[in-house]
Motif scaffolding. Structure first.
Motif, mmCIF file in Angstrom:
data_model
loop_
_atom_site.group_PDB
_atom_site.id
_atom_site.type_symbol
_atom_site.label_atom_id
_atom_site.label_comp_id
_atom_site.label_asym_id
_atom_site.label_seq_id
_atom_site.Cartn_x
_atom_site.Cartn_y
_atom_site.Cartn_z
ATOM 1 N N ALA A 16 0.890 -1.292 -0.232
ATOM 2 C CA ALA A 16 0.140 0.062 0.030
ATOM 3 C C ALA A 16 0.857 1.236 0.029
ATOM 4 O O ALA A 16 0.500 2.384 -0.693
ATOM 5 C CB ALA A 16 -0.838 -0.013 0.989
ATOM 6 N N VAL A 17 1.907 1.226 0.727
ATOM 7 C CA VAL A 17 2.909 2.245 0.668
ATOM 8 C C VAL A 17 3.552 2.565 -0.755
ATOM 9 O O VAL A 17 3.528 3.665 -1.343
ATOM 10 C CB VAL A 17 4.074 2.187 1.713
ATOM 11 N N GLY A 18 4.056 1.638 -1.136
ATOM 12 C CA GLY A 18 4.499 1.736 -2.482
ATOM 13 C C GLY A 18 3.330 1.791 -3.502
ATOM 14 O O GLY A 18 3.732 3.063 -4.509
ATOM 15 N N THR A 19 2.251 1.632 -3.574
ATOM 16 C CA THR A 19 1.158 2.123 -4.334
ATOM 17 C C THR A 19 0.846 3.765 -4.015
ATOM 18 O O THR A 19 0.697 4.295 -5.198
ATOM 19 C CB THR A 19 -0.105 1.193 -3.863
ATOM 20 N N ALA A 20 0.812 4.063 -2.983
ATOM 21 C CA ALA A 20 0.745 5.430 -2.709
ATOM 22 C C ALA A 20 1.854 6.351 -3.045
ATOM 23 O O ALA A 20 1.469 7.289 -3.992
ATOM 24 C CB ALA A 20 0.680 5.777 -0.943
ATOM 25 N N LYS A 21 3.031 5.935 -3.292
ATOM 26 C CA LYS A 21 4.107 6.491 -3.809
ATOM 27 C C LYS A 21 3.987 6.590 -5.507
ATOM 28 O O LYS A 21 4.108 7.457 -6.133
ATOM 29 C CB LYS A 21 5.486 5.938 -3.693
ATOM 30 N N GLY A 22 3.563 5.496 -5.976
ATOM 31 C CA GLY A 22 3.320 5.503 -7.330
ATOM 32 C C GLY A 22 2.352 6.242 -7.890
ATOM 33 O O GLY A 22 2.268 7.074 -8.855
ATOM 34 N N GLN A 23 1.119 6.499 -7.090
ATOM 35 C CA GLN A 23 -0.158 7.262 -7.411
ATOM 36 C C GLN A 23 0.233 8.727 -7.223
ATOM 37 O O GLN A 23 -0.053 9.401 -8.213
ATOM 38 C CB GLN A 23 -1.261 6.930 -6.308
ATOM 39 N N TRP A 24 1.109 9.121 -6.185
ATOM 40 C CA TRP A 24 1.448 10.537 -6.165
ATOM 41 C C TRP A 24 2.480 10.997 -7.392
ATOM 42 O O TRP A 24 2.279 12.075 -7.879
ATOM 43 C CB TRP A 24 2.362 10.556 -4.893
ATOM 44 N N MET A 36 15.342 3.637 -9.355
ATOM 45 C CA MET A 36 14.697 2.739 -8.069
ATOM 46 C C MET A 36 16.060 2.358 -7.239
ATOM 47 O O MET A 36 16.797 1.762 -7.531
ATOM 48 C CB MET A 36 13.749 1.676 -8.346
ATOM 49 N N LEU A 37 16.120 3.345 -5.809
ATOM 50 C CA LEU A 37 17.041 2.855 -5.052
ATOM 51 C C LEU A 37 16.294 1.958 -3.977
ATOM 52 O O LEU A 37 15.468 2.311 -3.264
ATOM 53 C CB LEU A 37 17.600 4.164 -4.376
ATOM 54 N N PHE A 53 4.737 -0.075 -6.164
ATOM 55 C CA PHE A 53 4.949 1.216 -6.621
ATOM 56 C C PHE A 53 5.085 0.867 -8.220
ATOM 57 O O PHE A 53 4.525 1.570 -9.173
ATOM 58 C CB PHE A 53 6.443 1.724 -6.372
ATOM 59 N N ARG A 54 6.089 -0.008 -8.686
ATOM 60 C CA ARG A 54 6.034 -0.423 -9.986
ATOM 61 C C ARG A 54 4.413 -0.759 -10.827
ATOM 62 O O ARG A 54 4.291 -0.332 -11.903
ATOM 63 C CB ARG A 54 6.823 -1.786 -10.314
#
Length: 199
Positions: A16-24, A36-37, A53-54
């Motif tokens: 969910a955190v990665g998804t939120a970053k991707g959406q932003w 990506m680091l 995120f991906r």
């Protein structure tokens, strides 16, 4: 876990955190190349965050052209971001698995004269990172709220003891993506002067 066998885990929902970053990122940048680091190799939360995120960005036409695991330090963030920018000067964003890596990436972006063109994104919402988001050095961070987690844990235990409510197996911790407009208000007032942050 207790004798009745009730147990619940409170933790970060890394997907969910990665998804939120991707959406932003999708909302704030045009599709392009991303570095990506990814943090410690093989660490489950890092892999899950990367996966979330991906999934979001690749479906919107962004392309990951550089992905590198490493220790989560500012020094590694600088070095890896420099490598990524040498190989791909036309990056639109650098995703970092935590704020230290993102702060290093932001420094490399600034040194390369690309501030505002390449977005550095972190995770944790540390006061230093929030100050960097406020100043525009970092684009965004995902704020993890330990105070809210503590309250959730206490309420879950109280519900179990008082109401015999069995907790869910997994209770996701709260998080929120923070961009420049929200960052200042989230920096603890006592630290603003120390960090040199003004409204």
């Amino acid at each position: 876990e207790n004798k009745a066998g009730a147990s619940g885990t409170i933790g970060m929902d890394a997907v969910a955190v990665g998804t939120a970053k991707g959406q932003w990122l999708v909302e704030h940048a045009s599709p392009g190349k991303v570095a990506m680091l990814t943090g410690p190799a093989g660490a489950a939360p890092m892999l899950e965050q990367e996966r979330g995120f991906r999934k979001v960005i690749e479906s919107k036409g962004f392309k990951v052209v550089f992905a590198q695991p490493s220790q989560q330090t500012r020094e590694r963030g600088i070095k890896l971001a420099e490598d990524a920018l040498v190989a791909h000067r036309d990056l639109v964003a650098i995703y970092a698995s935590n704020d230290d890596l993102a702060l290093g990436a932001a420094q490399a972006i600034k040194s390369a004269g690309l501030k505002g063109k390449v977005l550095a994104m972190g995770l944790n919402g540390s006061p230093t990172a929030l100050a960097a988001v406020h100043s525009g050095d970092m684009a965004a961070t995902v704020l993890l709220d330990p105070v809210a987690w503590g309250k959730t844990a206490a309420n879950t235990v109280a519900d179990y003891l008082q109401k015999k409510q069995t907790p869910p197996r997994f209770i996701p911790m709260q998080h929120r993506t923070v961009g420049q407009s929200e960052a200042f208000d989230l920096i603890p007032p006592a630290l603003r002067e120390k960090l040199g942050v003004k409204q």
